[in-house]
Scaffold this motif. Sequence first.
Motif, PDB file in Angstrom:
ATOM      1  N   MET A  37      53.885 -37.165 -92.599  1.00 13.49           N
ATOM      2  CA  MET A  37      53.358 -37.824 -91.413  1.00 13.49           C
ATOM      3  C   MET A  37      54.332 -37.704 -90.262  1.00 13.49           C
ATOM      4  SD  MET A  37      51.372 -41.227 -92.412  1.00 13.49           S
ATOM      5  CE  MET A  37      50.657 -41.565 -93.983  1.00 13.49           C
ATOM      6  N   THR A  38      54.409 -36.542 -89.714  1.00 10.03           N
ATOM      7  CA  THR A  38      55.313 -36.383 -88.575  1.00 10.03           C
ATOM      8  C   THR A  38      54.526 -36.475 -87.282  1.00 10.03           C
ATOM      9  OG1 THR A  38      55.009 -34.025 -88.816  1.00 10.03           O
ATOM     10  CG2 THR A  38      57.026 -34.951 -89.737  1.00 10.03           C
ATOM     11  N   SER A  39      55.220 -36.894 -86.242  1.00  8.89           N
ATOM     12  CA  SER A  39      54.552 -37.037 -84.964  1.00  8.89           C
ATOM     13  C   SER A  39      54.298 -35.659 -84.351  1.00  8.89           C
ATOM     14  CB  SER A  39      55.434 -37.872 -84.033  1.00  8.89           C
ATOM     15  OG  SER A  39      54.852 -37.914 -82.763  1.00  8.89           O
ATOM     16  N   ALA A  40      53.096 -35.449 -83.868  1.00  8.38           N
ATOM     17  CA  ALA A  40      52.763 -34.171 -83.244  1.00  8.38           C
ATOM     18  C   ALA A  40      52.103 -34.444 -81.904  1.00  8.38           C
ATOM     19  CB  ALA A  40      51.807 -33.376 -84.130  1.00  8.38           C
ATOM     20  N   TRP A  93      50.985 -41.537 -81.600  1.00  8.54           N
ATOM     21  CA  TRP A  93      51.760 -42.199 -82.643  1.00  8.54           C
ATOM     22  C   TRP A  93      50.848 -42.759 -83.730  1.00  8.54           C
ATOM     23  CZ3 TRP A  93      51.725 -47.432 -83.981  1.00  8.54           C
ATOM     24  CH2 TRP A  93      52.706 -47.814 -84.898  1.00  8.54           C
ATOM     25  N   SER A 129      49.564 -40.014 -85.909  1.00 16.44           N
ATOM     26  CA  SER A 129      50.542 -39.408 -86.801  1.00 16.44           C
ATOM     27  C   SER A 129      50.920 -40.382 -87.916  1.00 16.44           C
ATOM     28  CB  SER A 129      51.771 -38.953 -86.011  1.00 16.44           C
ATOM     29  OG  SER A 129      52.555 -40.077 -85.676  1.00 16.44           O
ATOM     30  N   GLN A 130      50.988 -41.656 -87.616  1.00 11.68           N
ATOM     31  CA  GLN A 130      51.336 -42.645 -88.634  1.00 11.68           C
ATOM     32  C   GLN A 130      50.316 -42.644 -89.769  1.00 11.68           C
ATOM     33  OE1 GLN A 130      53.941 -44.917 -89.067  1.00 11.68           O
ATOM     34  NE2 GLN A 130      54.843 -43.517 -87.562  1.00 11.68           N
ATOM     35  N   THR A 134      46.506 -36.683 -87.394  1.00 12.00           N
ATOM     36  CA  THR A 134      46.674 -35.761 -86.268  1.00 12.00           C
ATOM     37  C   THR A 134      45.903 -34.461 -86.487  1.00 12.00           C
ATOM     38  OG1 THR A 134      48.856 -36.704 -86.031  1.00 12.00           O
ATOM     39  CG2 THR A 134      48.400 -34.693 -84.791  1.00 12.00           C
TER      40      THR A 134
END
Lengths: 341, 328, 287
Positions: free
Chosen positions: A1-4, C128, C131-132, C136
């Motif tokens: 779960m990385t921010s993209a 955010w 993605s959490q 995404t």
Amino acid sequence: MTSAPLPSPPQTRWAQAALPLGLALGVLALAFFALGVGAVPTPPADLWAALSGQPGEAADLTRRLVFDLRLPRVVAALLGGAMFAVSGTILQAVVRNPLASPDLVGVGAGAGLAVTLLLLALPDAPGWLLPWGAALGAWGAFLAVLALARDGARLPPVRLALLGVAVGAACTALGQVVLLRASDHLGGALAFLAGTVYGADWARVGRALPWALTLLPAAWLLSRRLDLLALGENMALALGHRVTLGRYGTLLVAVGLAASAVTLCGVLGFVGLVAPHLARLLAGSLHGRTLPVSALLGAGLVLAADTLGRVLSPPLEVPAGLITTLLGAPYFLYLLQRTAR
Amino acid sequence: MNRPHRWALLWYPAAAALLAAASLLSLGSGALHIAPEEVLRVLQSPDDSRESLAVWTLRFPRTLAAGLAGAALGVSGLLLQGVTRNPLADPGILGVEAGAALALMLSVVFFPGLGSLSVPFAFGGGLLAAALTLGFAARSGFSPLRLALSGVAVAALCSAVTRSIQILWEDRAQAALVLLNGSVAGRTWEDLARVWPWLALPLALALLLGSRVNLLALGEDVARSLGAQAGRELLGLSLLGVLLAAGAVALTGPLGYVGLVVPHLARGLLGRDHRLTLPLAAMLGAALLMLADVAARLINAPAETPVGLLIAALGTPFFILLARRIRA
Amino acid sequence: MTEPIPPRPLEASHLTLGYGEQAILSDLNFALRGGAVTSLVGANGCGKSTLLRALSRLLAPSGGSVMLDGQDLHRLNAKEVARRLAILPQGPVAPEGLTVEQLVWFGRHPHQGFLGGRSEADRAQVAWAMSQTGMTAFAGRPLEALSGGQRQRAWIAMSLAQSTPVLLLDEPTTYLDLSHQLEVLELVQRLNREQGKTVVMVLHDLNQAVRYSDELVAVQGGRVYAQGDPAELMTPELLRDVFGLKAHVLQDPDTGRPHIIPYAVARVLPPQAGGLGSPEFMSQTGP
Ligand SMILES: Nc1ncnc2c1ncn2[C@@H]1O[C@H](COP(=O)(O)OP(=O)(O)OP(=O)(O)O)[C@@H](O)[C@H]1O
Ligand SMILES: [Mg+2]
């Protein structure tokens, strides 16, 4: 779960603008074509000469023909279609029912009955009064349908549509019975209530125009409230939306649009059902985008229906409302099947 | 079974009396008012008086037309409601009447020579419309409300086509306009002669088939377990219902709600035994339509109100009441 | 994004809830611990969702009051509440064709003006939230083209996008497979630990409730049966009274918390109207 980073590529923006723009161009081209159609067809070159204000006797004649007879009719078709389409879009979002449309929840017929009664009581009623009377009748019928169709706190879609059709049929039958008692003159003047833009003049356009000019933009401004309402009561509340206010506010716009459209072109069957659905297919379910697309589709649909009705077998004319029904009823049947799953 | 039989002893004579009274009223009312005694007199001994002429050439065929069509629609509705086990089934709501009207319009405009075959044409149209309605409803689970809603849409479609044809072939459609206006005004002996065999025979047949309807009304599976050839009988009885409605349309044009109200009335009075309710529905349907026609002549005299409009305005509340009782 | 945690963000006093005349819960008094994860547990239909709806302004109480940071929740402005408290109701349905990203953007509604202009902060928060929850990659997908679990996570993302100090979740783990259930619960734990969010959720899996919450509220018979530390609360008696279960309560060797192993139904549930054994049924079959 990385921010993209969020994908919002610029070409989708373009695609978003392209759809309404393309539709608007198409409708405009259709309108130009429709202006040339009639008992005396006008070739495009002459039409252009007249529209662009060239001097000359022939151009003057064409101008009068076009501006006094054909233009009001084309404008009526465009406005009426857009108003029914937007009204249907709002109804479908607020009652969360894909089978809702102003003519299927009693609004159209209620408005028609009210207009008939109003003109019977006050034959000299000023034009501006008609949409107000129509709106009153539309609300009456709509509230009756809501009350009848309600099952506890729920509003089952099929039941709403069926009872809406029934109440609408009763209103129409009553209106016809009442009209039988009226003078032939009034009967003729109200013949358009069956759903046609035949004989629409500037006076008729003028009485609906203020409503269109206020309510269509109002609908667009309310588009985010519609998005929230379409999420359902709980979610809308959870996101801080004042649901009751939002519901009645948007319904006020929807009923006002349909009612004033009825005073313009009668009840155009199924336009308010088909246009919103096609719009959602093309533009997705956010109303900021769907509403303009729906309005354009409705306008184009009615104008195309009217033009088709005129060119099928001139000088005979098939009313636009009949042609929209021919298209819309099968679509309704298709939708009815889909809601079963 | 015993109690309803006893009630039948009461309701049959009552319905017959109502029918007789309605006939007398219908023969006597109109622009020229004729008292009942006078009606009876000219019926027994026709003469050259205005009264006799009015009764024999205008009102008698009209009254008969109303009676026949009313009986046919009442019985048709009861058959369809019984075999589909759907309280909203009515030849008008299922689109049968609109389909029959469309076929009639087509036959008048495109095959004007085949006037004597109007009922078979109407039957074909009604059948097609019914098939469409059932087809769409079957794919969405067959609930009564869905069936009614598909019927309404099919009917809207058929009437839109009918009206388009009427506009596009205006001169040729004139003949059909009178035929399809949803009224019995101006029906002649010739109109009756053309249609009555198509109505009388199926009516008689339907009245004999009450026990078959009873079996099917229990549901297809139960009927089969009791030895009925359910599928075939269901089809047969439905065809009979459609034929009756088509015959009525060929005589009066579409008249919604008669086939809805009358069966409910008959069942309300005599219960679920179709052997008893079918004849009652025939009598009540005839009387109802005659009375409605009298009202249609009087409310706006001397102008005539199409009786179909009147029935639509009055029948809708009844329909709404019924539909509301059904859970979605 | 961490805010000072009010000690008792949500408090109910003499709270009575119901639909129409019928009261479901009556005279509740309790306070939620700020900065803690609280789980509501109880049998089906005991009123957990009802309580959660009242705590989030979706349902007006028929008596008593709910205080949000010391202010009467039902007197507060709707948007104001939605900026401080997010709720994900049970079984939400989105209109057809709505994409995940569009849905998550709804979470920013309480922060936007009438015309809904979008700021950088809005964008960042939406990104955010997605993605959490691992959404995404699905941003452009319509919701009906997702699995039940992915859909559930999209809704959770929407609630996260609201960026509220208090988060209420009604059965956030239904529809999820076991590993996604744990993923959601760990997400909740992380949000709680890293951002100090106060979380209230309804859970049906008691072992998960014990493992992931700081406090349990057990609802039974129209009232709060017990409230407190899961390790102390989870006893065979509670399981019998609240759930009608006979169960062994062991100690989890890893966490030291109780672990429940149900082995039987403790009692016949009270007869329901029309059911077998109910008085009506018996009288119908009489001679
Ligand atoms: N809209 C409503 N109108 C009337 N009664 C309702 C309504 N919603 C719920 N109830 C009733 O209130 C009671 C509590 O319902 P609630 O949804 O709060 O239960 P729950 O504890 O969340 O159950 P579950 O574990 O099944 O989600 C139930 O008996 C239910 O039948
Ligand atoms: Mg619940």
